[in-house]
Design a protein around this motif. Structure first.
Motif, short mmCIF file in Angstrom:
data_model
loop_
_atom_site.label_atom_id
_atom_site.label_comp_id
_atom_site.label_asym_id
_atom_site.label_seq_id
_atom_site.Cartn_x
_atom_site.Cartn_y
_atom_site.Cartn_z
N ASP A 250 -46.19 29.74 -12.72
CA ASP A 250 -44.81 29.31 -13.12
C ASP A 250 -44.83 29.26 -15.14
O ASP A 250 -43.40 29.81 -15.36
CB ASP A 250 -44.06 27.97 -13.05
N GLU A 251 -45.01 29.13 -15.44
CA GLU A 251 -46.16 28.48 -16.89
C GLU A 251 -45.98 29.92 -17.49
O GLU A 251 -45.87 30.30 -18.42
CB GLU A 251 -47.16 27.10 -16.78
N ILE A 252 -46.96 30.52 -16.83
CA ILE A 252 -47.22 32.31 -16.99
C ILE A 252 -46.67 32.95 -17.31
O ILE A 252 -45.99 33.91 -17.81
CB ILE A 252 -48.41 32.51 -16.35
N GLY A 253 -45.46 32.77 -16.06
CA GLY A 253 -43.72 33.54 -16.00
C GLY A 253 -43.67 33.41 -17.24
O GLY A 253 -43.16 34.07 -17.63
N ARG A 254 -43.21 32.35 -17.65
CA ARG A 254 -42.58 31.84 -18.77
C ARG A 254 -43.02 32.15 -20.52
O ARG A 254 -42.88 33.05 -21.26
CB ARG A 254 -42.14 30.37 -18.78
N ALA A 255 -44.24 32.22 -20.41
CA ALA A 255 -45.55 32.47 -21.32
C ALA A 255 -45.39 33.97 -21.76
O ALA A 255 -45.43 34.45 -22.52
CB ALA A 255 -46.97 32.66 -21.02
N VAL A 256 -45.46 34.94 -20.55
CA VAL A 256 -44.90 36.60 -20.65
C VAL A 256 -43.96 36.43 -21.41
O VAL A 256 -43.69 38.05 -22.14
CB VAL A 256 -45.37 37.00 -18.80
N LYS A 257 -42.97 35.67 -21.02
CA LYS A 257 -42.04 36.47 -20.89
C LYS A 257 -41.48 35.93 -22.55
O LYS A 257 -40.75 36.70 -23.70
CB LYS A 257 -40.37 35.30 -20.49
N LEU A 258 -41.66 34.94 -23.11
CA LEU A 258 -41.66 34.25 -24.93
C LEU A 258 -42.72 35.35 -25.45
O LEU A 258 -42.34 35.88 -26.45
CB LEU A 258 -42.73 33.08 -24.40
N LEU A 259 -44.02 36.11 -24.53
CA LEU A 259 -44.36 36.79 -25.61
C LEU A 259 -44.20 38.15 -25.69
O LEU A 259 -44.74 38.87 -26.48
CB LEU A 259 -46.40 36.66 -25.55
N TYR A 260 -44.01 38.85 -24.40
CA TYR A 260 -43.04 40.24 -24.26
C TYR A 260 -42.29 40.89 -24.62
O TYR A 260 -42.28 42.02 -24.76
CB TYR A 260 -44.37 40.48 -22.83
N VAL A 261 -41.45 39.47 -23.75
CA VAL A 261 -40.12 40.00 -23.76
C VAL A 261 -39.02 39.36 -24.30
O VAL A 261 -38.00 38.59 -23.53
CB VAL A 261 -39.00 40.63 -21.92
N PRO A 262 -39.27 38.14 -25.18
CA PRO A 262 -38.36 37.86 -26.04
C PRO A 262 -37.08 38.22 -26.14
O PRO A 262 -35.97 36.93 -26.27
CB PRO A 262 -38.95 37.73 -27.32
N GLU A 263 -36.45 39.44 -25.99
CA GLU A 263 -35.20 40.12 -26.44
C GLU A 263 -33.95 39.24 -24.81
O GLU A 263 -33.14 39.75 -25.50
CB GLU A 263 -35.21 41.37 -26.54
N ALA A 264 -35.14 39.06 -24.10
CA ALA A 264 -34.03 38.31 -22.73
C ALA A 264 -34.06 37.04 -22.63
O ALA A 264 -33.91 36.27 -22.07
CB ALA A 264 -35.25 39.23 -20.98
N ASN A 354 -44.28 35.36 -8.78
CA ASN A 354 -42.89 34.98 -7.69
C ASN A 354 -43.85 33.09 -7.48
O ASN A 354 -44.81 33.49 -6.86
CB ASN A 354 -42.05 35.24 -7.33
N GLY A 355 -43.96 32.18 -8.80
CA GLY A 355 -44.67 31.09 -7.88
C GLY A 355 -44.32 29.75 -7.07
O GLY A 355 -44.47 29.18 -6.72
N GLY A 356 -42.54 30.62 -6.72
CA GLY A 356 -42.27 29.65 -5.92
C GLY A 356 -40.81 28.79 -6.72
O GLY A 356 -40.34 28.82 -7.84
N GLY A 357 -40.43 27.54 -6.11
CA GLY A 357 -39.71 26.93 -6.68
C GLY A 357 -38.91 25.60 -5.49
O GLY A 357 -39.29 25.30 -4.99
N HIS A 358 -37.35 25.89 -5.96
CA HIS A 358 -36.86 25.10 -5.20
C HIS A 358 -37.06 25.90 -3.63
O HIS A 358 -36.56 27.31 -3.17
CB HIS A 358 -35.33 25.23 -5.61
N ILE A 359 -37.73 24.97 -1.66
CA ILE A 359 -37.62 25.70 -0.77
C ILE A 359 -36.30 26.09 -0.48
O ILE A 359 -36.10 26.91 0.38
CB ILE A 359 -38.33 24.50 -0.03
N TYR A 360 -35.57 25.26 -0.65
CA TYR A 360 -33.86 25.32 -0.06
C TYR A 360 -33.20 26.70 -0.57
O TYR A 360 -32.96 27.97 -0.10
CB TYR A 360 -32.88 24.55 -0.37
N ALA A 361 -33.59 27.13 -1.71
CA ALA A 361 -33.28 28.67 -2.41
C ALA A 361 -34.32 29.55 -2.37
O ALA A 361 -33.49 30.84 -1.12
CB ALA A 361 -33.82 28.72 -3.93
N SER A 362 -35.27 29.50 -0.86
CA SER A 362 -36.49 30.60 -0.87
C SER A 362 -35.86 30.65 0.80
O SER A 362 -35.35 31.76 1.37
CB SER A 362 -37.66 30.46 -0.30
N GLU A 363 -35.15 29.35 1.23
CA GLU A 363 -35.20 29.20 3.04
C GLU A 363 -33.79 29.91 2.89
O GLU A 363 -33.65 30.74 4.27
CB GLU A 363 -35.69 28.11 3.38
N PHE A 364 -32.66 29.65 2.31
CA PHE A 364 -31.36 29.99 2.34
C PHE A 364 -31.45 31.63 2.67
O PHE A 364 -29.85 32.10 2.95
CB PHE A 364 -30.32 29.15 1.67
#
Length: 643
Positions: A250-264, A354-364
């Protein structure tokens, strides 16, 4: 995103690693003893996978913590080790578990910051031979003969393949595929909250450009403040209690966005977690129109949707970057909206990284892709007196954020019978997992990699267990994280509400440090019922080796492979229009339809043509209409209308 935005300011404030480390080192000897003592509490009394990890990896973290505590007891303020050595040893004990849910989270100034190099390396194959290539560079960075596409040969003089293997030994990965993936990504990005800082001040990268000339690039590690997390896992909220997240990914995913796709990056992401979560789930802003085939989404940090044309046809491609949201219902609504706007003849759901997150979101989300009822994965506590106390305190929770009542009886019984684990009960409500029913009737392929973890592992396991479609893996396995994770701060809070419990073993952690622990393990359902997800993961039904075109040309060959799988599967159709006393059905590749009103069977019709009107008395008054479509006696499609 402009340069004077939050992202631009973060990158402008980046400092060299050696300068950053001069500010680190504020823990007292008493602080260190507290941290080790609390780690012992979590590992011995809360950690659900301890028997599995001792057996599978021949580790003894409890004894290592005891020895570290003994050494600290013999030290004084004058003779204690340098702080970096303490952090390294405590981190290594946690990493020995090979569990990305169970972490020592370093205190200030490490929390919230990443160390990075200004380029990202990915791998690809030519036949059976693995290669490494620079995939992206930070905006504004340039060096002679260097850029995306250059072949990487060496890392500080070590052949790159060997360097990745050595890196993998330092970071948690519960199977070889996961360990390799962690080793590769940690070469250039390291969240300092989870990983101790790099040993070296700089890295010498050996590479060969398109001109065939071998060069070396020497770059220093830099440290920058990362984008904020999506969910505060220390608060007593439904999202924190149902957390299934690999924090490093999750940290790396946010870092990649910061470093490589800041426009998004949205405006909320550049401020704080509370605003970010609201932006992700409320649908208040939509990303700008993208290239041809792109579908705009109100949750650009979560989804990317587009149509892709392959040699096998035109299909939908939905990238799901994270399940880490506060509002799982909002997540599912946006998922449903996007798949409704994509081609209906086939869908690629891509959860790589995708490192996961809310279990409800995945199973819903699973219900929207299959006509079959979804059985959420059951979860189990390890039966210790401390876990039993926590369950008893929240057997009936007035806040509505946590209900551990289903586990209480089996926890109490286990103290008499000696059972290692409690009974298994789902975290995800079965009603929520089946409230909407199937929304997409074309074939679906799921794309995974070794960085899929936790709630994403649960999603992939559910996808496979419910036979929704083929799993196409770019690695031999997913990350194999099968658990619900709670932080030390949340565990401490659970024994303080609604009334403080006497004699709590949890103490305040110093310096902003924290810890996370896998608290409930998940097991699979149906054909693999009872099989733990942890360490075993989800093996793909078919394997794809990433090519150079995949890395540099937006997954071109991967999507061709997925297109071939989709083209070989039936693209069914089931649309329902309700009228007064009748239903109009538009179908394809179905020969029978059964109709249920508010759960009761009301009609059945043979589908002799693709548009059929079925007389259904009471259809106009029903709250829930469910139509099940069959082909050769097998349930093949369903549509649920909720009024």
């Amino acid at each position: 995103m402009t340069e004077d935005s939050g992202a631009g300011k973060r990158l402008a404030d980046a400092v060299e690693l050696r300068d950053f480390l001069r500010r680190a080192g504020t823990l007292t000897l008493a602080d260190r003893r507290t941290l080790v003592g609390q780690a012992q509490v979590l590992i011995e009394q809360n950690y659900v996978h301890l028997p599995l990890k001792v057996a599978m990896h021949a580790v003894n973290p409890v004894q290592r913590l005891r020895l570290l505590a003994l050494r600290l007891a013999r030290q004084s303020d004058q003779t204690m080790d340098p702080e970096w050595r303490f952090h390294a040893e405590l981190s290594q004990i946690f990493l020995s578990l090979r569990d990305l849910h169970t972490n020592y989270l370093l205190p200030e100034p490490f929390a919230g910051r990443i160390a990075y190099l200004p380029y990202q390396i990915e791998e690809y194959y030519e036949g059976d031979e693995r290669h490494y290539v620079v995939a992206r560079v930070v905006a504004g960075f340039a060096a002679p003969g260097f850029g995306p596409g250059v072949e990487v040969t060496h890392w500080n003089g070590v052949p790159i393949d060997r360097a990745v293997d050595l890196s993998a030994l330092r970071f948690a990965g519960s199977n070889p595929a996961a360990a390799h993936a962690r080793g590769l990504e940690s070469l250039t990005i390291r969240p300092l909250r989870i990983h101790v800082p790099p040993d070296e001040d700089w890295v010498v990268l050996g590479h060969v450009g398109a001109d065939g000339i071998a060069r070396e690039l020497r770059e220093r590690w830099r440290v920058v403040e990362n984008l904020p997390p999506f969910v505060n896992a220390d608060e007593l909220t439904a999202a924190a209690v149902a957390q299934g997240l690999d924090l490093a990914t999750d940290e790396i995913g946010r870092a990649v966005k910061l470093l490589y796709v800041p426009e998004a990056i949205t405006a909320a992401e550049s401020t704080d977690a509370a605003d970010l979560t609201a932006d992700l789930t409320a649908g208040q802003s939509a990303e700008p129109d993208g290239p041809a085939g792109a579908v705009a989404t109100s949750m650009p940090a979560v989804f990317r949707a587009r149509s892709v044309t392959t040699a096998s046809g035109t299909f939908g491609h939905l990238r799901v970057f994270t399940f880490n949201v506060q509002d799982p219902d909002g997540f599912v609504r946006e998922f449903v909206r996007l798949i409704g706007l994509l081609p209906q003849d086939g869908l690629v759901v891509d959860v790589r990284g995708n490192g996961g997150g809310h279990i409800y979101a995945s199973e819903f989300t699973l219900q929207t892709l299959t006509p079959r009822p979804i059985t959420p994965e059951p979860t189990q506590f390890i039966t210790t007196p401390l876990n039993t106390r926590i369950c008893a305190q929240h057997g009936q929770d007035p806040t509505g954020q946590i209900d551990l009542g289903p586990w209480c009886a089996s926890m109490n019984q286990a103290l008499e019978t000696g059972s290692v684990y409690s009974g298994g009960f789902p975290i995800t409500p079965a009603g929520g997992a089946n409230a909407l029913g199937q929304q997409y009737h074309g074939p679906v392929v799921l794309v995974t990699d070794a960085r899929c973890y936790s709630a994403t592992d649960i999603f992939a396991a559910g996808f496979q267990d419910h036979k929704i479609g083929p799993v196409l893996g770019v690695a031999d396995n997913t990350g194999a994280g099968g658990a619900n994770v709670w932080t030390h701060a949340l565990l401490k809070l659970l024994l303080e509400v609604p009334e403080p419990a006497p004699g709590t073993p949890y103490q305040e952690l110093p310096g902003g440090a924290n810890m996370r622990v896998a608290i409930r393990r998940s097991v699979r359902v149906h054909d693999l019922a009872g099989t733990p997800v942890e360490d075993l993961g989800v093996a793909p039904d078919e394997r794809h080796r990433m090519t150079r075109r995949d890395v540099l040309e937006d997954n071109a060959d991967l999507l061709e492979h997925a297109g071939r799988l989709l083209a070989a599967l039936p693209a069914r159709r089931l649309e329902v229009e309700a009228g007064a006393g009748e239903l109009t059905l538009r179908t394809h590749l179905l020969d029978r339809a059964d109709v249920y009103l508010d759960g009761r069977p009301r009609a059945s019709a043979d589908l002799t043509q693709e548009i059929v009107t079925v007389s259904v008395p009471g259809a106009g008054e029903a709250h829930v209409i469910r139509v099940e479509g069959f082909q050769d006696g097998v349930l093949a499609a369903a549509r649920t209308i909720v009024r």
